[in-house]
Scaffold this motif. Structure first.
Motif, PDB file in Angstrom:
ATOM      1  N   UNK A  10       0.814  -1.222   0.000  1.00 58.73           N
ATOM      2  CA  UNK A  10       0.000   0.000   0.000  1.00 58.73           C
ATOM      3  C   UNK A  10       0.848   1.273   0.000  1.00 58.73           C
ATOM      4  N   UNK A  11       1.536   1.512  -1.114  1.00 59.03           N
ATOM      5  CA  UNK A  11       2.294   2.760  -1.224  1.00 59.03           C
ATOM      6  C   UNK A  11       1.359   3.958  -1.112  1.00 59.03           C
ATOM      7  N   UNK A  12       1.925   5.094  -0.782  1.00 57.21           N
ATOM      8  CA  UNK A  12       1.121   6.298  -0.563  1.00 57.21           C
ATOM      9  C   UNK A  12       0.245   6.640  -1.771  1.00 57.21           C
ATOM     10  N   UNK A  13       0.758   6.465  -2.985  1.00 57.24           N
ATOM     11  CA  UNK A  13      -0.025   6.808  -4.180  1.00 57.24           C
ATOM     12  C   UNK A  13      -1.310   6.008  -4.278  1.00 57.24           C
ATOM     13  N   UNK A  14      -1.360   4.836  -3.664  1.00 55.36           N
ATOM     14  CA  UNK A  14      -2.545   3.974  -3.762  1.00 55.36           C
ATOM     15  C   UNK A  14      -3.632   4.322  -2.750  1.00 55.36           C
ATOM     16  N   UNK A  15      -3.340   5.179  -1.800  1.00 54.40           N
ATOM     17  CA  UNK A  15      -4.292   5.484  -0.715  1.00 54.40           C
ATOM     18  C   UNK A  15      -5.582   6.126  -1.219  1.00 54.40           C
ATOM     19  N   UNK A  16      -5.499   6.979  -2.226  1.00 61.81           N
ATOM     20  CA  UNK A  16      -6.710   7.660  -2.706  1.00 61.81           C
ATOM     21  C   UNK A  16      -7.605   6.728  -3.514  1.00 61.81           C
ATOM     22  N   UNK A  17      -7.139   5.514  -3.770  1.00 67.27           N
ATOM     23  CA  UNK A  17      -7.939   4.544  -4.509  1.00 67.27           C
ATOM     24  C   UNK A  17      -8.803   3.702  -3.572  1.00 67.27           C
ATOM     25  N   UNK A  18      -8.817   4.084  -2.306  1.00 68.52           N
ATOM     26  CA  UNK A  18      -9.706   3.459  -1.340  1.00 68.52           C
ATOM     27  C   UNK A  18      -9.148   2.212  -0.689  1.00 68.52           C
ATOM     28  N   UNK A  19      -9.957   1.677   0.190  1.00 63.97           N
ATOM     29  CA  UNK A  19      -9.605   0.451   0.902  1.00 63.97           C
ATOM     30  C   UNK A  19     -10.227  -0.752   0.208  1.00 63.97           C
TER      31      UNK A  19
END
Length: 70
Positions: A10-19
């Protein structure tokens, strides 16, 4: 698999793509989408980790990768 590694790390760039969704079919779709973005980032050597731009900085029209960015 790229999607698996992205979900695990879960790199930071993937956080806005939700859980990850709890329903298996939706989770599979979500993971595939993460894999698509991760593959794009790998192919175009995107190194920044900005969560506001999961695919990296905008690529201007006429430059290599512009259509793939969209």
């Amino acid at each position: 698999m790229l999607g698996d590694r992205t979900v695990e790390n879960r790199p930071e760039w993937s956080r806005t793509l939700g859980e990850a969704p709890t329903e298996p079919a939706l989770r599979t779709q979500w993971q595939q989408q993460l894999a698509v973005v991760a593959a794009y980032r790998d192919q175009y050597r995107v190194t920044d980790d900005n969560a506001a731009q999961p695919a990296g900085p905008y690529i201007e029209e006429g430059r290599t990768g512009h259509h793939a960015y969209w």
